[in-house]
Scaffold this motif. Structure first.
Motif, PDB file in Angstrom:
ATOM      1  N   ALA A 169      71.069  89.193  -9.509  1.00 40.23           N
ATOM      2  CA  ALA A 169      71.355  88.490 -10.752  1.00 40.23           C
ATOM      3  C   ALA A 169      70.898  87.044 -10.589  1.00 40.23           C
ATOM      4  N   VAL A 170      70.239  86.513 -11.609  1.00 44.00           N
ATOM      5  CA  VAL A 170      69.722  85.145 -11.579  1.00 44.00           C
ATOM      6  C   VAL A 170      70.247  84.391 -12.788  1.00 44.00           C
ATOM      7  N   ALA A 171      70.869  83.243 -12.533  1.00 45.08           N
ATOM      8  CA  ALA A 171      71.362  82.372 -13.597  1.00 45.08           C
ATOM      9  C   ALA A 171      70.260  81.391 -13.977  1.00 45.08           C
ATOM     10  N   LEU A 195      70.740  85.265 -18.395  1.00 47.05           N
ATOM     11  CA  LEU A 195      71.126  85.940 -17.158  1.00 47.05           C
ATOM     12  C   LEU A 195      70.139  87.077 -16.964  1.00 47.05           C
ATOM     13  N   SER A 196      69.385  87.038 -15.864  1.00 46.45           N
ATOM     14  CA  SER A 196      68.368  88.052 -15.598  1.00 46.45           C
ATOM     15  C   SER A 196      68.734  88.866 -14.367  1.00 46.45           C
ATOM     16  N   TYR A 197      68.278  90.117 -14.365  1.00 44.70           N
ATOM     17  CA  TYR A 197      68.468  91.006 -13.219  1.00 44.70           C
ATOM     18  C   TYR A 197      67.092  91.411 -12.708  1.00 44.70           C
ATOM     19  N   LEU A 198      66.872  91.216 -11.401  1.00 45.54           N
ATOM     20  CA  LEU A 198      65.588  91.509 -10.788  1.00 45.54           C
ATOM     21  C   LEU A 198      65.741  92.541  -9.676  1.00 45.54           C
ATOM     22  N   SER A 199      64.704  93.358  -9.502  1.00 47.69           N
ATOM     23  CA  SER A 199      64.646  94.230  -8.337  1.00 47.69           C
ATOM     24  C   SER A 199      64.195  93.411  -7.130  1.00 47.69           C
TER      25      SER A 199
END
Length: 362
Positions: A169-171, A195-199
């Motif tokens: 998770a990236v703020a 709010l992003s979610y990355l592999s």
């Protein structure tokens, strides 16, 4: 008599220890940067009772850190817009490597390790292009940079790995800055946090934005429950006449975040600024701190409802502690909030910095 620390240092030097773990430095519960009375900066290991277990000197002010999941190794990040991070051997008390941001970049003070500990991920500002990046470093081979990916937005501040998986998770705080302008914020009128979610390879798995009325709420700090629910803390850059929610909850796959606020009189105490966020061990309790207001707000995660406030001057650093939360303050205090009360644990002659890094427990 040879101390445990001296013995470990000697064995490490001769290669006779195949695998040293966090247990070998006292199983610290948290890491925190601080400034001591002489003005020197260091990274400290703290126990669940607030006892100081070790100290490793830093060349300048630290912000937050990343703890390796197995070996007693931590990465201490300089405060934004710092361009370096120190890799620390917490068993030997030494700096083993220094990571430098590439030209045209600076760090945001946070990072996270992959599940197997082989990679370090760092939030970065590509400031001439005004875009957020995530740097990828080889933690197995001297922290050589091996790649980078988009953070999914502008101004990525904290990132964390969801428990038990290589999803991050990236703020993305949404705020454009440039080191030539110091800490000045350049795009407040049209900022858009997310709010992003990355592999692990940088694929965008999900992303949510705030409602239009709250787009000046910079998403800054994160906490995760064991089931993957994310809590995020925000900092308001809109009108001082309003007191918007500074806490949100979200799960990967949900369409929109859930924003939570205290009653108006309590929300005003936060002064539009949430410094840190934490969830307790089972994810039932969420806490956000405001060093500006000297206040800690506690919420029920299940009911998304405000429970109570606790007060401590310059409180900011937060971490999970059993069914409650652990806290530090710029005045040197360490406390636990559990069973309906804030209980002082210890006072150290240091100024604790903004954040606590929770360590894996064995």
């Amino acid at each position: 008599m040879v101390s445990r620390r001296q013995l470990l240092t000697g064995l490490l030097a001769t290669g006779m220890v195949p695998r040293v773990t966090w247990a070998d430095v006292g199983n610290p519960a948290f890491l925190s940067a601080a400034r001591d009375q002489s003005g020197a900066y260091a990274l400290y290991g703290l126990s669940h009772t607030g006892a100081r277990l070790f100290r490793v000197d830093l060349p300048s002010r630290g912000h937050s850190g990343a703890a390796h999941p197995f070996r007693p190794e931590a990465v201490a990040f300089a405060r934004r817009p710092g361009t370096f991070a120190m890799v620390l051997n917490c068993a030997a008390g030494t700096v083993t490597a220094q990571i430098e941001a590439p030209a045209g970049r600076h760090f945001y003070g946070h990072g996270a390790f992959s599940l197997d500990g082989s990679r370090l991920y760092t939030t970065e500002n590509d400031y001439d292009a005004a875009r957020g990046r995530v740097g990828i470093w080889d933690a197995q081979n001297g922290y050589v940079r091996i790649g980078e990916v988009s953070s999914g937005g502008v101004g990525p501040h904290e990132m964390l790995r969801l428990p038990g998986q290589d999803v991050f998770a990236v703020a993305n705080g949404g705020i454009e800055t440039h080191p030539e302008m110091g800490r000045q914020m350049l795009n407040i009128p049209f900022m858009r946090p997310n709010l992003s979610y990355l592999s692990a390879d940088g694929d965008l798995l999900g992303q949510v934005e705030l409602p239009e009325d709250f787009r000046k709420n910079s998403i800054r700090h994160l906490a995760a429950a064991s089931d993957g629910q994310i809590a995020f803390a925000m900092q308001w850059h809109g009108s001082n006449e309003t007191h918007p929610p500074l806490l949100g909850l979200h799960r990967l796959g949900q369409q929109a975040p859930l924003l939570i606020s205290a009653p108006e009189d309590r929300q005003r105490q936060m002064q539009g600024y949430a410094g840190s966020v934490a969830m307790n061990a089972n994810g039932s309790l969420v806490a956000v701190s405001s060093p500006r207001g000297g206040v800690l707000h506690l919420f029920s995660a299940a009911e998304a409802a405000f429970e109570r406030a606790e007060f401590l001057e310059d409180i900011c650093g937060l971490g999970p502690s059993g069914l409650g939360v652990f806290s530090t303050s710029g005045t040197g205090h360490v406390a636990r909030v559990e069973a309906g009360a804030l209980s002082p644990l210890r006072h150290h002659p240091v100024n604790w910095d903004n954040h606590l890094t929770a360590l894996p427990q064995s």
